[in-house]
Write an enzyme that holds these catalytic residues in place. Structure first.
Site, mmCIF file in Angstrom:
data_model
loop_
_atom_site.group_PDB
_atom_site.id
_atom_site.type_symbol
_atom_site.label_atom_id
_atom_site.label_comp_id
_atom_site.label_asym_id
_atom_site.label_seq_id
_atom_site.Cartn_x
_atom_site.Cartn_y
_atom_site.Cartn_z
ATOM 1 C CD1 TRP A 74 -3.183 1.143 0.665
ATOM 2 C CD2 TRP A 74 -1.677 2.535 1.560
ATOM 3 N NE1 TRP A 74 -3.760 2.410 0.747
ATOM 4 C CE2 TRP A 74 -2.845 3.272 1.289
ATOM 5 C CE3 TRP A 74 -0.587 3.196 2.119
ATOM 6 C CZ2 TRP A 74 -2.965 4.632 1.574
ATOM 7 C CZ3 TRP A 74 -0.703 4.567 2.395
ATOM 8 C CH2 TRP A 74 -1.885 5.265 2.125
ATOM 9 C CE1 TYR B 193 -2.048 8.554 -1.183
ATOM 10 C CE2 TYR B 193 0.009 9.120 -0.088
ATOM 11 C CZ TYR B 193 -1.257 9.473 -0.501
ATOM 12 O OH TYR B 193 -1.743 10.734 -0.253
ATOM 13 C CG ASP C 76 -7.320 3.027 0.831
ATOM 14 O OD1 ASP C 76 -6.352 3.581 1.379
ATOM 15 O OD2 ASP C 76 -8.469 3.506 0.805
#
Length: 198
Positions: free
Chosen positions: A134, A138, A154
């Site tokens: 994640w 990002y 998410d």
């Protein structure tokens, strides 16, 4: 920084072909990926702000800026490496990870820049203890403007997916979202907007 090279017409046409996203694209045409001026700052901000609310992250980052830098500017990796253990709060594993990443950024052992390919950046980041997919995804979205990243784990994205009648487990949405390639980052933004509206 402002994603001005994006072909918004092509992105909107591609994503609005999916009935689940069509209304969001119509309401938010030309959506852009927010960039980042400093790759190191973005990585540290992302790690510190994980698993807390946006307002809590804002408060925490403001406090760290005051305590580590004094000028109100975001602290450098060097400042985090030198005094981070004294001022970081939260789970010990996260504190240790932020400190180690700051040390690696300061020493050059972890080098990030906007010239990297998304796959190379992701590989570098996930090889560091404390950085998962994640975070890497990002950072790739924000630092590189990577157009095809779906942050399938998410929680806000999964909420948006559920509200639109899409699969709402990480594995299922990641599989289902293949049809949004090569614009899954923009689909991520749409799903976040849907979730935040409700």
């Amino acid at each position: 920084l402002l994603d001005l090279d994006a072909d918004s017409s092509a992105i909107d046409a591609h994503l609005s072909a999916d009935p689940a996203l069509a209304d969001s694209v119509l309401e938010n045409p030309g959506i852009r990926l927010p960039g980042a001026l400093d790759a190191h700052e973005q990585l540290l901000r992302t790690m510190i702000g994980q698993q807390i609310s946006v307002s809590a992250a804002r408060t925490t980052l403001g406090r760290l800026a005051r305590e580590l830098d004094g000028s109100g500017l975001f602290p450098t990796p060097s400042q985090f490496a030198e005094r981070g253990l004294d001022v970081l709060r939260g789970p010990k594993t996260r504190i240790a990870a932020v400190h180690e990443v700051a040390r690696a950024l300061e020493s050059g052992a972890l080098a990030l820049n906007s010239a990297l390919e998304p796959a190379d950046l992701t590989r570098r980041l996930v090889s560091v203890p404390g950085i998962g997919p994640w975070t890497a995804g990002y950072v790739a979205m924000r630092v590189l403007g990577a157009p095809d990243v779906l942050l399938g784990s998410d929680l806000v994205l999964l909420k948006g997916a559920a509200l639109l009648g899409l699969p709402s487990t990480p594995r299922d949405i990641s599989e289902d979202a293949r049809r949004w390639a090569p614009y899954r980052s923009y689909a991520t933004l749409h799903l976040w907007r849907v979730a935040r509206r409700h």
